[in-house]
Design a protein around this motif. Structure first.
Motif, PDB file in Angstrom:
ATOM      1  N   TYR A  40       0.826  -1.213   0.000  1.00 48.42           N
ATOM      2  CA  TYR A  40       0.000   0.000   0.000  1.00 48.42           C
ATOM      3  C   TYR A  40       0.859   1.261   0.000  1.00 48.42           C
ATOM      4  O   TYR A  40       0.505   2.262  -0.638  1.00 48.42           O
ATOM      5  CB  TYR A  40      -0.981   0.017   1.177  1.00 48.42           C
ATOM      6  CG  TYR A  40      -2.250  -0.736   0.876  1.00 48.42           C
ATOM      7  CD1 TYR A  40      -3.166  -0.250  -0.057  1.00 48.42           C
ATOM      8  CD2 TYR A  40      -2.541  -1.937   1.498  1.00 48.42           C
ATOM      9  CE1 TYR A  40      -4.329  -0.942  -0.361  1.00 48.42           C
ATOM     10  CE2 TYR A  40      -3.697  -2.631   1.206  1.00 48.42           C
ATOM     11  CZ  TYR A  40      -4.583  -2.134   0.279  1.00 48.42           C
ATOM     12  OH  TYR A  40      -5.735  -2.818  -0.026  1.00 48.42           O
ATOM     13  N   ILE A  41       1.995   1.221   0.693  1.00 51.63           N
ATOM     14  CA  ILE A  41       2.900   2.377   0.661  1.00 51.63           C
ATOM     15  C   ILE A  41       3.409   2.558  -0.776  1.00 51.63           C
ATOM     16  O   ILE A  41       3.534   3.684  -1.259  1.00 51.63           O
ATOM     17  CB  ILE A  41       4.075   2.203   1.658  1.00 51.63           C
ATOM     18  CG1 ILE A  41       3.562   2.055   3.095  1.00 51.63           C
ATOM     19  CG2 ILE A  41       5.066   3.364   1.534  1.00 51.63           C
ATOM     20  CD1 ILE A  41       2.854   3.246   3.665  1.00 51.63           C
ATOM     21  N   GLY A  42       3.686   1.445  -1.465  1.00 49.75           N
ATOM     22  CA  GLY A  42       4.079   1.526  -2.877  1.00 49.75           C
ATOM     23  C   GLY A  42       2.988   2.162  -3.723  1.00 49.75           C
ATOM     24  O   GLY A  42       3.271   2.974  -4.612  1.00 49.75           O
ATOM     25  N   LEU A  43       1.737   1.823  -3.455  1.00 49.10           N
ATOM     26  CA  LEU A  43       0.609   2.430  -4.165  1.00 49.10           C
ATOM     27  C   LEU A  43       0.564   3.931  -3.892  1.00 49.10           C
ATOM     28  O   LEU A  43       0.347   4.738  -4.806  1.00 49.10           O
ATOM     29  CB  LEU A  43      -0.700   1.761  -3.733  1.00 49.10           C
ATOM     30  CG  LEU A  43      -1.986   2.292  -4.350  1.00 49.10           C
ATOM     31  CD1 LEU A  43      -2.014   2.075  -5.857  1.00 49.10           C
ATOM     32  CD2 LEU A  43      -3.194   1.625  -3.692  1.00 49.10           C
ATOM     33  N   GLN A  47       1.182   7.830  -6.411  1.00 48.24           N
ATOM     34  CA  GLN A  47       0.226   8.926  -6.536  1.00 48.24           C
ATOM     35  C   GLN A  47       0.969  10.215  -6.879  1.00 48.24           C
ATOM     36  O   GLN A  47       1.923  10.588  -6.195  1.00 48.24           O
ATOM     37  CB  GLN A  47      -0.585   9.098  -5.246  1.00 48.24           C
ATOM     38  CG  GLN A  47      -1.312   7.845  -4.794  1.00 48.24           C
ATOM     39  CD  GLN A  47      -2.188   7.260  -5.873  1.00 48.24           C
ATOM     40  OE1 GLN A  47      -3.091   7.919  -6.392  1.00 48.24           O
ATOM     41  NE2 GLN A  47      -1.926   6.004  -6.232  1.00 48.24           N
ATOM     42  N   GLU A  48       0.507  10.878  -7.923  1.00 50.41           N
ATOM     43  CA  GLU A  48       1.182  12.088  -8.410  1.00 50.41           C
ATOM     44  C   GLU A  48       1.346  13.144  -7.313  1.00 50.41           C
ATOM     45  O   GLU A  48       2.374  13.820  -7.243  1.00 50.41           O
ATOM     46  CB  GLU A  48       0.404  12.671  -9.590  1.00 50.41           C
ATOM     47  CG  GLU A  48       1.123  13.774 -10.304  1.00 50.41           C
ATOM     48  CD  GLU A  48       0.382  14.228 -11.556  1.00 50.41           C
ATOM     49  OE1 GLU A  48       0.292  15.452 -11.741  1.00 50.41           O
ATOM     50  OE2 GLU A  48      -0.096  13.369 -12.316  1.00 50.41           O
ATOM     51  N   VAL A  49       0.367  13.264  -6.437  1.00 51.28           N
ATOM     52  CA  VAL A  49       0.414  14.273  -5.385  1.00 51.28           C
ATOM     53  C   VAL A  49       1.569  14.016  -4.404  1.00 51.28           C
ATOM     54  O   VAL A  49       1.999  14.925  -3.696  1.00 51.28           O
ATOM     55  CB  VAL A  49      -0.939  14.352  -4.634  1.00 51.28           C
ATOM     56  CG1 VAL A  49      -1.203  13.074  -3.845  1.00 51.28           C
ATOM     57  CG2 VAL A  49      -0.999  15.575  -3.724  1.00 51.28           C
ATOM     58  N   LEU A  57       8.837   7.968   1.353  1.00 56.03           N
ATOM     59  CA  LEU A  57       8.066   6.730   1.272  1.00 56.03           C
ATOM     60  C   LEU A  57       8.958   5.524   0.971  1.00 56.03           C
ATOM     61  O   LEU A  57       8.728   4.428   1.494  1.00 56.03           O
ATOM     62  CB  LEU A  57       6.949   6.868   0.238  1.00 56.03           C
ATOM     63  CG  LEU A  57       5.855   7.879   0.629  1.00 56.03           C
ATOM     64  CD1 LEU A  57       4.934   8.162  -0.546  1.00 56.03           C
ATOM     65  CD2 LEU A  57       5.072   7.401   1.845  1.00 56.03           C
ATOM     66  N   ILE A  58       9.992   5.716   0.169  1.00 57.09           N
ATOM     67  CA  ILE A  58      10.948   4.632  -0.095  1.00 57.09           C
ATOM     68  C   ILE A  58      11.659   4.254   1.202  1.00 57.09           C
ATOM     69  O   ILE A  58      11.849   3.061   1.492  1.00 57.09           O
ATOM     70  CB  ILE A  58      11.946   5.027  -1.204  1.00 57.09           C
ATOM     71  CG1 ILE A  58      11.247   5.034  -2.566  1.00 57.09           C
ATOM     72  CG2 ILE A  58      13.149   4.082  -1.223  1.00 57.09           C
ATOM     73  CD1 ILE A  58      12.073   5.624  -3.699  1.00 57.09           C
ATOM     74  N   HIS A 117      -9.443   9.510  -4.463  1.00 54.02           N
ATOM     75  CA  HIS A 117      -8.837   8.171  -4.498  1.00 54.02           C
ATOM     76  C   HIS A 117      -7.490   8.135  -3.769  1.00 54.02           C
ATOM     77  O   HIS A 117      -7.222   7.223  -2.991  1.00 54.02           O
ATOM     78  CB  HIS A 117      -8.649   7.687  -5.951  1.00 54.02           C
ATOM     79  CG  HIS A 117      -9.897   7.170  -6.552  1.00 54.02           C
ATOM     80  ND1 HIS A 117     -10.672   7.918  -7.401  1.00 54.02           N
ATOM     81  CD2 HIS A 117     -10.508   5.969  -6.430  1.00 54.02           C
ATOM     82  CE1 HIS A 117     -11.711   7.210  -7.777  1.00 54.02           C
ATOM     83  NE2 HIS A 117     -11.648   6.024  -7.202  1.00 54.02           N
ATOM     84  N   SER A 118      -6.640   9.098  -4.026  1.00 55.51           N
ATOM     85  CA  SER A 118      -5.315   9.102  -3.407  1.00 55.51           C
ATOM     86  C   SER A 118      -5.406   9.200  -1.891  1.00 55.51           C
ATOM     87  O   SER A 118      -4.701   8.489  -1.163  1.00 55.51           O
ATOM     88  CB  SER A 118      -4.468  10.254  -3.956  1.00 55.51           C
ATOM     89  OG  SER A 118      -4.230  10.073  -5.335  1.00 55.51           O
TER      90      SER A 118
END
Length: 182
Positions: A40-43, A47-49, A57-58, A117-118
């Motif tokens: 989910y963190i990868g998803l 996200q463009e935002v 996040l990485i 969605h994001s």
């Protein structure tokens, strides 16, 4: 190297350390949930935002792999050197929370998940993080677990909640306050 080993065909899997346990074992459920959270963190990272948050996040994903490795190992039998979390990882989450929080309006109500969605993906990640934390706490009641794992997951869920609000602000999405019926 082949991706399949056939060693799990009878419903067991190996821990780092050599023992085999049921694929339904609490330890497996726990690190499987951490793996789900990592996905989910990868998803979120897609996200463009969140382009500005990509490196952050990485780093979180890397830390979740460290946690997964820790949870997949037998503390007393580990044959490999397992990386460890450190307090710096927790303080980095706190720094990121504080930084985002400076840009946000003061919260006066609980916030209903949704609106975009994001933002919704972020709330799902937060819920999976809380589930992972609950599972780790349960596992720690009967087995050895690094206390920093619990602390990190607790802080990560706070980070994800703050990130959802930060995203909503960046996307111009109005937060929906929870207003219980009277």
């Amino acid at each position: 190297m082949k991706i399949y080993t056939k060693t799990g065909d009878k419903g067991t899997t190996g821990l780092l350390g050599g023992s085999r346990v049921s694929k339904g074992h609490l330890r497996i459920e726990t690190y499987g949930t951490v793996d789900e959270l990592n996905s989910y963190i990868g998803l979120l990272r897609d996200q463009e935002v969140l382009v500005l948050k990509s490196e952050e996040l990485i780093e979180i994903q890397n830390n979740l792999f460290v946690i997964g490795s820790s949870l997949a190992s037998e503390a007393t039998k580990a044959k490999v050197n397992i990386p460890k979390l450190n307090e710096y990882s927790v303080s980095e989450l706190e720094r990121a929370i504080d930084s985002m929080d400076e840009e946000l309006p003061v919260m006066k109500h609980f916030v209903l998940p949704g609106g975009n969605h994001s933002v919704s993906f972020c709330h799902i990640a937060r819920c999976v993080c809380r589930r992972a934390e609950r599972l780790v706490v349960t596992l720690s009641e009967s087995d050895t677990v690094d206390v920093l794992v619990i602390k990190y997951l607790n802080r990560l869920s706070d980070y994800l909640f703050t990130l959802s609000r930060w995203m909503a602000k960046r996307l111009g999405v109005e937060e929906t306050p929870w207003m219980p019926s009277k």
